[in-house]
Design a protein around this motif. Structure first.
Motif, PDB file in Angstrom:
ATOM      1  N   SER A  82      35.426 -19.224  30.610  1.00  0.00           N
ATOM      2  CA  SER A  82      36.139 -18.820  31.820  1.00  0.00           C
ATOM      3  C   SER A  82      36.555 -17.354  31.744  1.00  0.00           C
ATOM      4  O   SER A  82      36.767 -16.716  32.781  1.00  0.00           O
ATOM      5  N   LEU A  83      36.648 -16.795  30.538  1.00  0.00           N
ATOM      6  CA  LEU A  83      36.994 -15.383  30.399  1.00  0.00           C
ATOM      7  C   LEU A  83      35.918 -14.463  30.959  1.00  0.00           C
ATOM      8  O   LEU A  83      36.212 -13.334  31.357  1.00  0.00           O
ATOM      9  N   TRP A  84      34.673 -14.944  30.998  1.00  0.00           N
ATOM     10  CA  TRP A  84      33.587 -14.089  31.475  1.00  0.00           C
ATOM     11  C   TRP A  84      33.621 -13.889  32.981  1.00  0.00           C
ATOM     12  O   TRP A  84      32.828 -13.111  33.524  1.00  0.00           O
ATOM     13  N   LEU A  85      34.560 -14.560  33.679  1.00  0.00           N
ATOM     14  CA  LEU A  85      34.795 -14.242  35.090  1.00  0.00           C
ATOM     15  C   LEU A  85      35.315 -12.822  35.255  1.00  0.00           C
ATOM     16  O   LEU A  85      35.189 -12.231  36.330  1.00  0.00           O
ATOM     17  N   LEU A  86      35.871 -12.273  34.182  1.00  0.00           N
ATOM     18  CA  LEU A  86      36.453 -10.930  34.231  1.00  0.00           C
ATOM     19  C   LEU A  86      35.448  -9.832  33.951  1.00  0.00           C
ATOM     20  O   LEU A  86      35.819  -8.652  33.990  1.00  0.00           O
ATOM     21  N   PHE A  87      34.214 -10.172  33.641  1.00  0.00           N
ATOM     22  CA  PHE A  87      33.223  -9.164  33.246  1.00  0.00           C
ATOM     23  C   PHE A  87      33.058  -8.114  34.354  1.00  0.00           C
ATOM     24  O   PHE A  87      32.654  -8.441  35.474  1.00  0.00           O
ATOM     25  N   PRO A  88      33.366  -6.841  34.079  1.00  0.00           N
ATOM     26  CA  PRO A  88      33.379  -5.817  35.138  1.00  0.00           C
ATOM     27  C   PRO A  88      32.007  -5.194  35.382  1.00  0.00           C
ATOM     28  O   PRO A  88      31.809  -3.983  35.203  1.00  0.00           O
ATOM     29  N   SER A  89      31.052  -5.980  35.794  1.00  0.00           N
ATOM     30  CA  SER A  89      29.718  -5.459  36.057  1.00  0.00           C
ATOM     31  C   SER A  89      29.696  -4.642  37.354  1.00  0.00           C
ATOM     32  O   SER A  89      30.587  -4.759  38.206  1.00  0.00           O
ATOM     33  N   TYR A  90      28.687  -3.824  37.493  1.00  0.00           N
ATOM     34  CA  TYR A  90      28.515  -3.048  38.727  1.00  0.00           C
ATOM     35  C   TYR A  90      28.277  -3.966  39.919  1.00  0.00           C
ATOM     36  O   TYR A  90      28.655  -3.655  41.047  1.00  0.00           O
ATOM     37  N   HIS A  92      29.672  -6.968  40.297  1.00  0.00           N
ATOM     38  CA  HIS A  92      30.675  -8.025  40.261  1.00  0.00           C
ATOM     39  C   HIS A  92      31.042  -8.462  41.675  1.00  0.00           C
ATOM     40  O   HIS A  92      31.108  -7.649  42.604  1.00  0.00           O
ATOM     41  N   SER A  93      31.294  -9.761  41.827  1.00  0.00           N
ATOM     42  CA  SER A  93      31.687 -10.316  43.122  1.00  0.00           C
ATOM     43  C   SER A  93      33.149 -10.727  43.150  1.00  0.00           C
ATOM     44  O   SER A  93      33.680 -11.003  44.225  1.00  0.00           O
ATOM     45  N   LEU A  94      33.799 -10.777  41.991  1.00  0.00           N
ATOM     46  CA  LEU A  94      35.212 -11.116  41.909  1.00  0.00           C
ATOM     47  C   LEU A  94      35.947  -9.984  41.208  1.00  0.00           C
ATOM     48  O   LEU A  94      35.429  -9.382  40.272  1.00  0.00           O
ATOM     49  N   SER A  95      37.152  -9.722  41.681  1.00  0.00           N
ATOM     50  CA  SER A  95      37.972  -8.686  41.060  1.00  0.00           C
ATOM     51  C   SER A  95      39.383  -9.233  40.901  1.00  0.00           C
ATOM     52  O   SER A  95      40.042  -9.568  41.889  1.00  0.00           O
ATOM     53  N   PHE A  96      39.849  -9.341  39.650  1.00  0.00           N
ATOM     54  CA  PHE A  96      41.181  -9.835  39.352  1.00  0.00           C
ATOM     55  C   PHE A  96      42.123  -8.643  39.192  1.00  0.00           C
ATOM     56  O   PHE A  96      41.938  -7.836  38.275  1.00  0.00           O
ATOM     57  N   GLU A  97      43.131  -8.553  40.044  1.00  0.00           N
ATOM     58  CA  GLU A  97      44.111  -7.486  39.886  1.00  0.00           C
ATOM     59  C   GLU A  97      44.914  -7.670  38.598  1.00  0.00           C
ATOM     60  O   GLU A  97      45.330  -6.696  37.980  1.00  0.00           O
ATOM     61  N   GLY A  98      45.136  -8.913  38.209  1.00  0.00           N
ATOM     62  CA  GLY A  98      45.817  -9.197  36.952  1.00  0.00           C
ATOM     63  C   GLY A  98      44.855  -9.759  35.931  1.00  0.00           C
ATOM     64  O   GLY A  98      45.162 -10.774  35.281  1.00  0.00           O
TER      65      GLY A  98
END
Length: 303
Positions: A82-90, A92-98
């Motif tokens: 579930s941590l790989w949801l944070l992967f900041p790829s170019y 990316h479709s999701l962005s977590f502010e926190g």
């Protein structure tokens, strides 16, 4: 969501081959042959190991709850990927502010999975390994969080995408923080010289001793996935220079992730295991006060 799913699948395959790479690397460091039977120089050893583990009979120890016995490895696997949801790829479709707060919550919660694995199988050796994991987690999580907040004071955001776009290397002003963070990463991922959870000489492989087949595979995939994600964070937090570029920035991110993953393999091959009481003393007496002093200094520097 498609990009997040693709990242998870690619990381699942990468983790399987990283396990083989570690075995080959340790073989080179110890002047012996690593896995070399499956295909040319053991290139397909990851596939052979996966097929063997998933075809193996999944047995349950006597007098255990089957549902709870299955829940432990699944919980470890779920937290790790579930941590790989944070992967900041170019792309990316999701962005977590926190995003980094989400990382801290998941990394703390994953301890429950480790404890569940060691407790539910009704083995004293596994239970001792699980208790060591909990005590070790309490010791290093405090200064891990403090070390994490130091570079964030300069960036001003918890979002990994914003950290990627920060066009300055935090390592230039926070070399001490980088060293603290590397120590915390080794302890977080149960790597040498802090691999007390899996001390074979006194714990018979630690908390997962009663698991085989699919259960052992899920625990191993979760552990090595955490190694690669923590390596990714090292690159993002301290070497963000150049990552603001588009596709080339993704290549830089992957380079640092691979580099620090290999660094952990090297540390395991050359550094002996500490005593358990030395880790407790190191975390509470040395690293925690030192990290608080650096955090106070960085607060004044950021202002």
């Amino acid at each position: 969501m498609m990009s997040c799913f693709l990242v998870m699948v690619l990381m699942l395959v990468s983790v399987a081959f990283f396990i083989v790479t570690e075995r080959k690397g340790l073989g080179m460091l110890q002047l012996r042959q690593g896995p070399n039977k499956a295909s040319f120089k053991g290139a397909l050893q990851a596939i052979a190991d996966g097929v063997k583990l998933f075809k193996k009979e999944f047995s349950f120890p006597f007098s255990v709850s089957k549902n709870m016995y299955l829940l432990g490895p699944f919980l470890c696997f779920f937290c790790a990927y579930s941590l790989w949801l944070l992967f900041p790829s170019y792309w990316h479709s999701l962005s977590f502010e926190g995003g980094l707060l989400f990382f801290l919550c998941v990394s703390c919660f994953s301890v429950y999975g480790v404890f569940l694995v060691g407790w539910v199988c009704d083995s004293r050796y596994a239970f001792l390994g699980a208790m060591r994991a909990v005590a070790q987690s309490v010791s290093y999580e405090v200064f891990l969080s403090t070390s994490l907040f130091c570079p964030l004071l300069l960036v001003g955001s918890f979002d990994l995408v914003s950290i990627r776009e920060f066009s300055f290397s935090n390592m230039l002003v926070g070399l001490e923080v980088l060293l603290l963070w590397l120590i915390a990463v080794l302890a977080e991922t149960n790597r040498a010289p802090f691999d007390f959870v899996e001390g074979e000489s006194e714990l018979v492989a630690g908390y997962n001793v009663e698991y085989g087949g699919v259960g052992f595979a899920l625990i191993a995939l979760a552990e090595y996935s955490n190694i690669m994600f923590m390596s990714l964070l090292v690159g993002l937090l301290f070497f963000s220079e150049g990552m603001q570029l588009k596709i080339f920035g993704d290549i830089i991110i992957m380079f640092w992730m691979v580099f620090f993953s290999y660094f952990m393999v090297w540390v395991r091959g050359v550094v002996p295991r500490f005593r358990y009481d030395l880790l407790m003393n190191l975390c509470w007496v040395v690293l925690l006060p030192f990290s608080l002093c650096i955090f106070s200094f960085m607060m004044g520097f950021s202002l």
